[in-house]
Write an enzyme that holds these catalytic residues in place. Structure first.
Site, PDB file in Angstrom:
ATOM      1  N   CYS A 150     -52.070  -0.258  21.589  1.00 36.22           N
ATOM      2  CA  CYS A 150     -52.450  -1.650  21.368  1.00 36.22           C
ATOM      3  C   CYS A 150     -53.914  -1.662  20.936  1.00 36.22           C
ATOM      4  O   CYS A 150     -54.487  -0.614  20.654  1.00 36.22           O
ATOM      5  CB  CYS A 150     -52.219  -2.492  22.621  1.00 36.22           C
ATOM      6  SG  CYS A 150     -53.057  -1.860  24.087  1.00 36.22           S
ATOM      7  N   THR A 151     -54.526  -2.826  20.884  1.00 36.34           N
ATOM      8  CA  THR A 151     -55.864  -2.934  20.313  1.00 36.34           C
ATOM      9  C   THR A 151     -56.898  -2.113  21.079  1.00 36.34           C
ATOM     10  O   THR A 151     -57.550  -1.230  20.536  1.00 36.34           O
ATOM     11  CB  THR A 151     -56.306  -4.401  20.242  1.00 36.34           C
ATOM     12  OG1 THR A 151     -55.346  -5.136  19.488  1.00 36.34           O
ATOM     13  CG2 THR A 151     -57.679  -4.529  19.588  1.00 36.34           C
TER      14      THR A 151
END
Length: 291
Positions: A183-184
């Site tokens: 994810c980010t």
């Protein structure tokens, strides 16, 4: 002139009084002139704040003086000075809203029963050894402009849809395969990897520090392709001057990495739009009128 910087950080740790932490964090940010978003719960804290570099450093130093936050996972990013319109510091049931606060177990060491953490270098070593599946832990529209090569991108428009999506059985064929969640900045993967393991996925890894840390190390010369979606005034981050363009304009099909909000004010979906059509504010599939 001071240099603007953006700080991304999170800590999974038990917090007996999130409301008191909220007041402290709000006052600290206001004192230092920082803006951004901070979410606090009994599971810990997750924040992105921006401001002049000396003040952001002071904020981090003061935050780490609180013992449970001493080992916060921290990433730095370049800012423009006006990345966040205001400061938001809130208490929620979860610091990442999967809609499953009762499923996540947290102790002083972080998430209990999560996936094996991999540094960017360890990720490359694993890929060289095994045929792994990258599992995107973000909203589907984020992956339209950037993702790991060959990644599985679940059809979710917000984090709360992940539990239903996983429970649908669509990914059961991966239960015996090595999976790398990403994810980010790493915080969503902490929860997602735990949810996958709880549902019988046997070999689950998570990219430590997320795409941000991977991009710092390998840029666009590794396994990542495209631009990284961010939820502030920057809209996206590219790690080099040769980032691939993966997205296509929803209105004309022109290659683009620009994301724009659906023009329906109640909708959180972002759409890929080219430079020419940026002013047109299109509607997503849900809100577009039917022919």
């Amino acid at each position: 002139m001071a240099t603007p910087k953006i700080l991304l950080f999170y800590v999974f740790t038990p917090l007996p009084d999130p409301a008191a932490i909220r007041l402290w964090q709000r006052d600290l940010c206001e004192l230092l002139g920082l803006t951004g978003r901070i979410v606090i719960s009994r599971q810990g804290i997750n924040g992105t704040v921006g401001g002049d570099l000396p003040n952001v450093k002071r904020y981090l130093r003061k935050t780490r003086e609180y013992a449970p936050f001493r080992d916060a996972d921290v990433k730095w990013s370049e800012g423009q000075g006006d990345d966040f319109p205001r400061l938001s510091v809130k208490v929620r049931d979860e610091i990442v809203s999967f809609g499953a606060p009762g499923e996540l177990e947290v102790d002083s060491g972080g998430v209990v029963g999560g996936g094996v953490r991999l540094s960017p270098e360890e990720l490359h070593a694993l890929v060289a050894e095994k045929d792994v599946t990258f599992f995107d832990g973000r909203n589907e529209f984020e992956a339209r402009i950037g993702r790991f090569r060959g990644a599985v991108v679940p059809d979710v428009q917000n984090t709360r849809e992940f539990v239903t999506e996983i429970d649908s059985g669509r990914y059961d064929h991966l239960k015996d395969e090595p999976i790398v969640t990403y994810c980010t900045g790493g915080v969503r993967c902490e929860v997602l990897s735990s949810l996958l393991i709880d549902r019988g996925f046997r070999e689950v890894y998570q990219l430590d520090g997320g795409i941000v840390r991977y991009g710092e190390r390998f840029g666009d010369d590794g396994l990542w392709e495209g631009a990284l979606t961010v939820f502030d005034g920057r809209e996206k981050v590219e790690f080099s001057d040769h980032a691939k363009v993966l997205g296509s304009c929803v209105l004309c099909g022109t290659p683009s990495s620009h994301l724009q909000n659906c023009s329906d004010p109640s909708c959180r979906v972002r759409l890929v739009v080219c430079d020419e059509h940026l002013p047109e504010a299109p509607l997503c599939e849900v809100h577009a009128p039917r022919a």
